[in-house]
Scaffold this motif. Structure first.
Motif, PDB file in Angstrom:
ATOM      1  N   VAL A  65       3.098 -25.916  19.993  1.00  0.00           N
ATOM      2  CA  VAL A  65       2.067 -24.838  20.112  1.00  0.00           C
ATOM      3  C   VAL A  65       3.076 -24.203  21.187  1.00  0.00           C
ATOM      4  N   SER A  66       3.706 -24.736  21.849  1.00  0.00           N
ATOM      5  CA  SER A  66       4.813 -24.574  23.457  1.00  0.00           C
ATOM      6  C   SER A  66       6.277 -23.880  23.063  1.00  0.00           C
ATOM      7  N   ALA A  67       6.728 -24.344  22.355  1.00  0.00           N
ATOM      8  CA  ALA A  67       8.152 -24.265  22.892  1.00  0.00           C
ATOM      9  C   ALA A  67       8.958 -23.638  21.236  1.00  0.00           C
ATOM     10  N   GLY A  68       9.788 -22.381  22.013  1.00  0.00           N
ATOM     11  CA  GLY A  68      10.537 -21.377  21.793  1.00  0.00           C
ATOM     12  C   GLY A  68      11.882 -21.790  20.415  1.00  0.00           C
ATOM     13  N   VAL A  69      12.985 -20.830  20.214  1.00  0.00           N
ATOM     14  CA  VAL A  69      13.544 -21.206  19.624  1.00  0.00           C
ATOM     15  C   VAL A  69      14.774 -22.285  20.299  1.00  0.00           C
ATOM     16  N   ARG A  73      16.621 -25.287  19.554  1.00  0.00           N
ATOM     17  CA  ARG A  73      18.605 -25.642  19.690  1.00  0.00           C
ATOM     18  C   ARG A  73      18.535 -26.052  20.780  1.00  0.00           C
ATOM     19  N   ALA A  74      18.089 -26.425  21.839  1.00  0.00           N
ATOM     20  CA  ALA A  74      18.285 -27.937  22.836  1.00  0.00           C
ATOM     21  C   ALA A  74      18.248 -28.729  22.651  1.00  0.00           C
ATOM     22  N   GLU A  96       2.477 -29.877  14.775  1.00  0.00           N
ATOM     23  CA  GLU A  96       1.541 -27.986  14.249  1.00  0.00           C
ATOM     24  C   GLU A  96       2.905 -27.370  13.923  1.00  0.00           C
ATOM     25  N   VAL A  97       3.869 -27.857  13.529  1.00  0.00           N
ATOM     26  CA  VAL A  97       4.870 -27.539  12.979  1.00  0.00           C
ATOM     27  C   VAL A  97       4.431 -26.065  12.099  1.00  0.00           C
ATOM     28  N   ALA A 103      11.796 -17.320  12.086  1.00  0.00           N
ATOM     29  CA  ALA A 103      12.697 -17.500  13.403  1.00  0.00           C
ATOM     30  C   ALA A 103      13.159 -19.354  14.338  1.00  0.00           C
ATOM     31  N   GLN A 104      12.047 -19.040  14.465  1.00  0.00           N
ATOM     32  CA  GLN A 104      11.924 -21.048  15.276  1.00  0.00           C
ATOM     33  C   GLN A 104      11.592 -22.120  13.238  1.00  0.00           C
ATOM     34  N   GLN A 105      11.208 -21.537  12.626  1.00  0.00           N
ATOM     35  CA  GLN A 105      11.591 -22.311  11.699  1.00  0.00           C
ATOM     36  C   GLN A 105      13.261 -22.022  10.820  1.00  0.00           C
ATOM     37  N   ASP A 106      13.584 -21.036  11.026  1.00  0.00           N
ATOM     38  CA  ASP A 106      14.598 -21.124  10.728  1.00  0.00           C
ATOM     39  C   ASP A 106      15.633 -21.222  11.268  1.00  0.00           C
ATOM     40  N   ALA A 107      15.644 -21.547  13.225  1.00  0.00           N
ATOM     41  CA  ALA A 107      16.590 -22.737  13.483  1.00  0.00           C
ATOM     42  C   ALA A 107      16.698 -24.482  13.523  1.00  0.00           C
ATOM     43  N   LEU A 108      15.967 -24.612  12.404  1.00  0.00           N
ATOM     44  CA  LEU A 108      15.545 -26.354  12.469  1.00  0.00           C
ATOM     45  C   LEU A 108      16.494 -26.610  10.878  1.00  0.00           C
TER      46      LEU A 108
END
Length: 413
Positions: A65-69, A73-74, A96-97, A103-108
């Motif tokens: 809900v609140s996190a970004g790419v 990555r961090a 809440e994935v 883009a956020q899912q790609d980072a995983l």
């Protein structure tokens, strides 16, 4: 009251038995990627905590809900550093994935592919629609089920007695326990929240105390008793009588009492064919769509889909011609009116069928004007029987006209 071991987890027996993927994850040191899909309050976050605690893995939680790419990555970089320096693995739990964009899912993906973390994603929505394929294909999908009434009752009773909970400082009347179970709707977190609110008001928790604590009146409704059957009967009869307001009242009564929304949806689907039928063929489409929506998203949002279908069914023109038609056909079959399938209708595709005369003389309707050709379709014993007798209600009126002309043409009258 969050469980500390898998044995303390209530419900989800199908995921916790020996040799299941979740057990193997806990019992081994190998990293693994999981998606936990299920309704709220069924234990998704709990299972992630248990995995990290039991295996001594480092636990990092990110809320989609609140996190970004950058946050993703961090967390992955810190996990890689921890793994390289100490050998300690990290459980990266993303709640809440489904709210992550592509883009956020790609980072995983790199962390999942290279096993830098044990990834656990929790979602209340169907991951096949909300999660990118590369991430889903590299992970196991575990489906959590709504907790049963007995599961919720066990959670509440444990919370009353356990030193980590109320430690026996309050008494919970049986009727109050039943009311809390109904209010929970299969959500353990909700049940504990309501219990805590009631315990703040009184040491002797009664139905009245629970009502005051959660501001919800106790709906007298036994899911296995007379109330269950009386209310669903009134619900069906109100829709049949085209009283949308009364039908919505009984729908609300069942929802508030904790009735299984899938049971309600099934009854609406049956009603759409039994009491509306061809008078409004779109009614069945609405009912089935509502049932699928309830299965997909659950309550509370699913109550809107149920109300949509109830209003459609209640206000639709009514016809019971469909149920009478199949009932009459089945009745004849049970009485022995069966007869031989006419030879020209029999399967002629297998070797030797032609020698038996199968398919001989069959006229292909598409080769004739209007797609109709006069030939016998029914066995001789029932050739003059009439099963479908349409009404003149709603959309069934033009169907009645068309069927009358087709039947007269086919019968040669």
């Amino acid at each position: 009251m969050r469980p500390r071991t898998l044995d303390e987890v209530v419900g989800q027996r199908h995921l916790l038995e020996s040799s299941t993927p979740l057990r193997r994850l806990v019992e081994s040191e190998a990293p693994m990627s999981l998606f936990l899909w299920g309704p709220p309050g069924t234990g998704k976050t709990t299972l992630a905590y248990v995995v990290s605690n039991v295996t001594k893995r480092r636990f990092v939680e990110i809320s989609a809900v609140s996190a970004g790419v950058k946050d993703v990555r961090a967390a992955i970089d810190n996990a890689r550093r921890e793994l390289g320096m100490t050998g300690r693995q990290t459980v990266l739990f993303v709640d809440e994935v489904h709210r992550f964009n592509k883009a956020q899912q790609d980072a995983l993906l790199p962390a999942v592919e290279n096993r830098w973390v044990t990834f656990i994603g929790a979602t209340t929505e169907n991951p096949f629609f909300s999660v990118i394929s590369p991430l889903l294909s590299r992970s196991l999908l575990l489906t959590l089920e709504s907790l049963t009434d007995d599961d919720i009752r066990a959670v509440l009773e444990r919370a009353v007695a356990d030193p980590r909970g109320l430690d026996g400082r309050v008494t919970l009347a049986p009727e109050a326990l039943d009311h809390l179970v109904r209010l929970a709707g299969g959500d353990a977190r909700r049940s504990l929240t309501y219990l805590e609110a009631a315990a703040l008001l009184a040491d002797d928790i009664t139905v009245e105390v629970v009502e005051k604590a959660v501001d919800k009146a106790a709906v007298r409704y036994d899911r296995q008793g007379d109330q269950h059957y009386d209310v669903i009967s009134a619900f069906i009869k109100s829709m049949r009588g085209s009283d949308a307001d009364a039908a919505l009242h009984y729908l609300a009564r069942m929802i508030e009492a904790g009735e299984d929304p899938r049971f309600i949806a099934r009854r609406i689907v049956i009603f759409a064919s039994e009491d509306v039928g061809m008078a409004d063929p779109t009614c069945l489409q609405t009912a089935v769509a509502a049932a699928q929506a309830v299965q997909l998203i659950g309550l509370p949002e699913g109550q809107i889909n149920l109300a949509h279908a109830v209003i459609h069914c209640a206000l639709a023109p009514k016809s019971n011609a469909v149920v009478k038609a199949i009932g009459a056909a089945i009745g004849d079959v049970r009485r022995g009116l069966i007869g031989q399938v006419p030879g020209h209708l029999r399967d002629a595709h297998y070797p030797g069928a032609a020698k038996l005369g199968h398919g001989e003389g069959y006229k292909y309707p598409h080769d004739f004007e209007h797609g109709l050709v006069r030939q016998d379709y029914a066995p001789e014993q029932i050739r003059d029987r009439r099963y479908y007798e349409p009404t003149r209600h709603g959309a069934e009126a033009p169907v009645a006209d068309r069927w009358s002309k087709i039947r007269d043409f086919l019968r040669g009258s």
